[in-house]
Design a protein around this motif. Structure first.
Motif, PDB file in Angstrom:
ATOM      1  N   SER A 157       0.822  -1.202   0.000  1.00  0.00           N
ATOM      2  CA  SER A 157       0.000   0.000   0.000  1.00  0.00           C
ATOM      3  C   SER A 157       0.860   1.258   0.000  1.00  0.00           C
ATOM      4  O   SER A 157       1.982   1.267   0.516  1.00  0.00           O
ATOM      5  CB  SER A 157      -0.916  -0.005   1.224  1.00  0.00           C
ATOM      6  OG  SER A 157      -1.622   1.210   1.333  1.00  0.00           O
ATOM      7  N   THR A 158       0.342   2.331  -0.559  1.00  0.00           N
ATOM      8  CA  THR A 158       1.016   3.631  -0.538  1.00  0.00           C
ATOM      9  C   THR A 158       0.340   4.588   0.439  1.00  0.00           C
ATOM     10  O   THR A 158       0.615   5.784   0.417  1.00  0.00           O
ATOM     11  CB  THR A 158       1.015   4.248  -1.951  1.00  0.00           C
ATOM     12  OG1 THR A 158      -0.339   4.392  -2.404  1.00  0.00           O
ATOM     13  CG2 THR A 158       1.785   3.383  -2.925  1.00  0.00           C
ATOM     14  N   LYS A 159      -0.527   4.050   1.295  1.00  0.00           N
ATOM     15  CA  LYS A 159      -1.211   4.884   2.282  1.00  0.00           C
ATOM     16  C   LYS A 159      -0.322   5.043   3.510  1.00  0.00           C
ATOM     17  O   LYS A 159      -0.540   4.446   4.566  1.00  0.00           O
ATOM     18  CB  LYS A 159      -2.546   4.255   2.655  1.00  0.00           C
ATOM     19  CG  LYS A 159      -3.547   4.201   1.508  1.00  0.00           C
ATOM     20  CD  LYS A 159      -4.863   3.574   1.938  1.00  0.00           C
ATOM     21  CE  LYS A 159      -5.849   3.535   0.783  1.00  0.00           C
ATOM     22  NZ  LYS A 159      -7.149   2.914   1.181  1.00  0.00           N
ATOM     23  N   ASN A 160       0.709   5.842   3.363  1.00  0.00           N
ATOM     24  CA  ASN A 160       1.651   6.108   4.440  1.00  0.00           C
ATOM     25  C   ASN A 160       2.157   7.539   4.313  1.00  0.00           C
ATOM     26  O   ASN A 160       1.745   8.278   3.412  1.00  0.00           O
ATOM     27  CB  ASN A 160       2.808   5.102   4.412  1.00  0.00           C
ATOM     28  CG  ASN A 160       3.449   4.983   3.038  1.00  0.00           C
ATOM     29  OD1 ASN A 160       3.854   5.987   2.453  1.00  0.00           O
ATOM     30  ND2 ASN A 160       3.533   3.765   2.517  1.00  0.00           N
ATOM     31  N   ALA A 161       3.051   7.938   5.204  1.00  0.00           N
ATOM     32  CA  ALA A 161       3.536   9.323   5.221  1.00  0.00           C
ATOM     33  C   ALA A 161       4.258   9.700   3.938  1.00  0.00           C
ATOM     34  O   ALA A 161       4.161  10.841   3.469  1.00  0.00           O
ATOM     35  CB  ALA A 161       4.446   9.531   6.427  1.00  0.00           C
ATOM     36  N   ASP A 162       4.996   8.754   3.340  1.00  0.00           N
ATOM     37  CA  ASP A 162       5.753   9.043   2.121  1.00  0.00           C
ATOM     38  C   ASP A 162       4.933   8.873   0.858  1.00  0.00           C
ATOM     39  O   ASP A 162       5.418   9.195  -0.242  1.00  0.00           O
ATOM     40  CB  ASP A 162       6.978   8.127   2.044  1.00  0.00           C
ATOM     41  CG  ASP A 162       7.940   8.351   3.193  1.00  0.00           C
ATOM     42  OD1 ASP A 162       8.000   9.500   3.674  1.00  0.00           O
ATOM     43  OD2 ASP A 162       8.611   7.391   3.609  1.00  0.00           O
ATOM     44  N   LYS A 163       3.722   8.331   0.983  1.00  0.00           N
ATOM     45  CA  LYS A 163       2.864   8.064  -0.183  1.00  0.00           C
ATOM     46  C   LYS A 163       3.577   7.187  -1.205  1.00  0.00           C
ATOM     47  O   LYS A 163       3.455   7.368  -2.408  1.00  0.00           O
ATOM     48  CB  LYS A 163       2.434   9.382  -0.851  1.00  0.00           C
ATOM     49  CG  LYS A 163       1.732  10.362   0.067  1.00  0.00           C
ATOM     50  CD  LYS A 163       0.431   9.801   0.615  1.00  0.00           C
ATOM     51  CE  LYS A 163      -0.273  10.807   1.520  1.00  0.00           C
ATOM     52  NZ  LYS A 163      -1.526  10.242   2.103  1.00  0.00           N
ATOM     53  N   ALA A 164       4.354   6.226  -0.714  1.00  0.00           N
ATOM     54  CA  ALA A 164       5.129   5.365  -1.610  1.00  0.00           C
ATOM     55  C   ALA A 164       5.412   4.040  -0.930  1.00  0.00           C
ATOM     56  O   ALA A 164       5.400   3.926   0.301  1.00  0.00           O
ATOM     57  CB  ALA A 164       6.436   6.043  -2.013  1.00  0.00           C
ATOM     58  N   ARG A 165       5.698   3.028  -1.747  1.00  0.00           N
ATOM     59  CA  ARG A 165       6.118   1.747  -1.213  1.00  0.00           C
ATOM     60  C   ARG A 165       7.562   1.816  -0.732  1.00  0.00           C
ATOM     61  O   ARG A 165       8.287   2.771  -1.038  1.00  0.00           O
ATOM     62  CB  ARG A 165       6.009   0.665  -2.305  1.00  0.00           C
ATOM     63  CG  ARG A 165       4.598   0.362  -2.766  1.00  0.00           C
ATOM     64  CD  ARG A 165       4.656  -0.657  -3.898  1.00  0.00           C
ATOM     65  NE  ARG A 165       3.331  -1.176  -4.267  1.00  0.00           N
ATOM     66  CZ  ARG A 165       3.117  -2.087  -5.206  1.00  0.00           C
ATOM     67  NH1 ARG A 165       4.167  -2.580  -5.881  1.00  0.00           N
ATOM     68  NH2 ARG A 165       1.903  -2.515  -5.468  1.00  0.00           N
ATOM     69  N   ASP A 166       7.953   0.807  -0.006  1.00  0.00           N
ATOM     70  CA  ASP A 166       9.350   0.702   0.431  1.00  0.00           C
ATOM     71  C   ASP A 166      10.228   0.584  -0.816  1.00  0.00           C
ATOM     72  O   ASP A 166      10.088  -0.359  -1.598  1.00  0.00           O
ATOM     73  CB  ASP A 166       9.504  -0.540   1.315  1.00  0.00           C
ATOM     74  CG  ASP A 166      10.883  -0.635   1.952  1.00  0.00           C
ATOM     75  OD1 ASP A 166      11.840  -0.045   1.411  1.00  0.00           O
ATOM     76  OD2 ASP A 166      11.007  -1.308   2.983  1.00  0.00           O
ATOM     77  N   PRO A 167      11.154   1.516  -1.035  1.00  0.00           N
ATOM     78  CA  PRO A 167      11.970   1.480  -2.261  1.00  0.00           C
ATOM     79  C   PRO A 167      12.912   0.289  -2.331  1.00  0.00           C
ATOM     80  O   PRO A 167      13.410  -0.045  -3.412  1.00  0.00           O
ATOM     81  CB  PRO A 167      12.747   2.799  -2.208  1.00  0.00           C
ATOM     82  CG  PRO A 167      12.773   3.173  -0.765  1.00  0.00           C
ATOM     83  CD  PRO A 167      11.482   2.677  -0.188  1.00  0.00           C
ATOM     84  N   ASP A 168      13.196  -0.377  -1.217  1.00  0.00           N
ATOM     85  CA  ASP A 168      14.088  -1.535  -1.227  1.00  0.00           C
ATOM     86  C   ASP A 168      13.374  -2.820  -1.632  1.00  0.00           C
ATOM     87  O   ASP A 168      14.030  -3.831  -1.913  1.00  0.00           O
ATOM     88  CB  ASP A 168      14.713  -1.735   0.155  1.00  0.00           C
ATOM     89  CG  ASP A 168      15.736  -0.658   0.492  1.00  0.00           C
ATOM     90  OD1 ASP A 168      16.127   0.076  -0.441  1.00  0.00           O
ATOM     91  OD2 ASP A 168      16.125  -0.558   1.658  1.00  0.00           O
ATOM     92  N   MET A 169      12.055  -2.799  -1.619  1.00  0.00           N
ATOM     93  CA  MET A 169      11.277  -3.998  -1.925  1.00  0.00           C
ATOM     94  C   MET A 169      10.770  -3.942  -3.373  1.00  0.00           C
ATOM     95  O   MET A 169      10.550  -2.861  -3.919  1.00  0.00           O
ATOM     96  CB  MET A 169      10.091  -4.126  -0.961  1.00  0.00           C
ATOM     97  CG  MET A 169      10.475  -4.054   0.497  1.00  0.00           C
ATOM     98  SD  MET A 169      11.465  -5.466   1.016  1.00  0.00           S
ATOM     99  CE  MET A 169      12.002  -4.943   2.642  1.00  0.00           C
TER     100      MET A 169
END
Length: 311
Positions: A157-169
């Motif tokens: 999900s991108t529903k987080n503070a950064d509005k993005a997925r984990d870039p390492d995954m």
């Protein structure tokens, strides 16, 4: 002579409760208390652990390591672990905490210890030290290796503070389903079932690319599933004496080769031992999903979990 406080006496059921049958948790913790090489593992961390100075004295290294292992065994976040220690007498006994004399380390202290392990790559060092200790006790890893990989899921999900997925995954497809997360690649001894090597990558890295990193070079046989098929040059380059016992795909042009299927079944009786390691780490200890953001933090958890699985 060490005086016993009222809290410690109550924890030890000293005259306050009737004798009872030990729970499975208590039996497990008693076993771990006896077989974990605490002194050797503390030596790995000690050079990086805070020393007593002008500020508040740091909590003892072995106690912090015991609490850290409790977090792995019972899948506890920092705050949940703090609360569990206050709630459970058996956990406090294992950690050596007497509430009559001291309080439980708070969640921030547990977080700082985990960051210490991550920053100095001590998860890998603990994994290596456990392997060394087991070999000194007579466990050998020189006959055959089973290699395999498993996906550790991460939030897509991108529903987080950064509005993005984990870039390492990254995402990958297995069968007809898509997964997002990372991969844990391991090499397991075919006789003892002990994990002797491990690599953590993003989920989109193909299993076969890590094959040389999972072999120690003295193998007589290499077992793997069909994802590693046709990799004899890679095996020969790292383990020249090893025979390839990789499962081959039995279906070609829509026709099933029953002879090949029977051979695969025989190989899988040994290859299945690698699934026990994954079962302990993912199902028993809850590492089927990442807990932290970033590859390196989860890698530290993965190496520590494998070390504990070997124990």
């Amino acid at each position: 002579m060490k005086l016993q406080t009222l809290a410690m006496a109550a924890d030890q059921d000293s005259g306050f409760e009737q004798p009872r049958k030990p729970s499975r948790r208590e039996e497990f913790l008693q076993t771990m208390d006896a077989i974990v090489p605490w002194a050797a593992l503390c030596q790995v961390i000690e050079p990086h652990h805070p020393k007593a100075g002008n500020g508040r004295p740091p909590i003892g290294l072995e106690r912090m390591l015991r609490i850290h292992f409790l977090q792995h065994w019972f899948n506890l976040a920092d705050l949940a672990c703090e609360e569990a220690l206050y709630d459970s007498a058996s956990l406090r006994r294992f950690a050596g905490i007497d509430l009559g004399r001291e309080s439980v380390p708070d969640a921030t202290t547990l977080l700082k210890f985990r960051k210490l392990l991550h920053e100095h790559k001590l998860g890998e060092a603990l994994f290596a030290k456990v392997g060394q200790q087991l070999q000194e006790r007579g466990f050998k890893v020189n006959t055959g290796t089973i290699v395999d990989a498993t996906i550790i899921a991460a939030p897509s999900s991108t529903k987080n503070a950064d509005k993005a997925r984990d870039p390492d995954m990254y995402q990958t497809r297995k069968g007809q389903q898509w997964y997002f997360g990372m991969k844990l690649h391991i090499g397991v001894d075919s006789q003892s079932g002990l994990a002797h090597s491990a690599v953590v990558t993003a989920a989109n890295v193909h299993d076969k690319h890590l094959l040389p990193d999972l072999l120690h070079g003295n193998e007589q046989r290499v077992y793997s599933d069909s994802a590693y098929a046709s990799q004899k040059p890679l095996i020969r380059g790292k383990a020249p004496q090893a025979k390839d016992f990789t499962n081959q795909r039995p279906r070609r042009c829509g026709v099933v080769d029953e002879t090949q299927r029977s051979k695969n079944r025989n190989k899988s009786r040994i290859r299945a031992r690698v699934e026990h390691v994954f079962g302990v780490v993912k199902r028993l200890w809850g590492f089927g999903k990442v807990r932290y953001r970033g590859m390196h933090k989860n890698a530290t958890r993965a190496f520590t979990a494998l070390a504990l699985a070997n124990i």
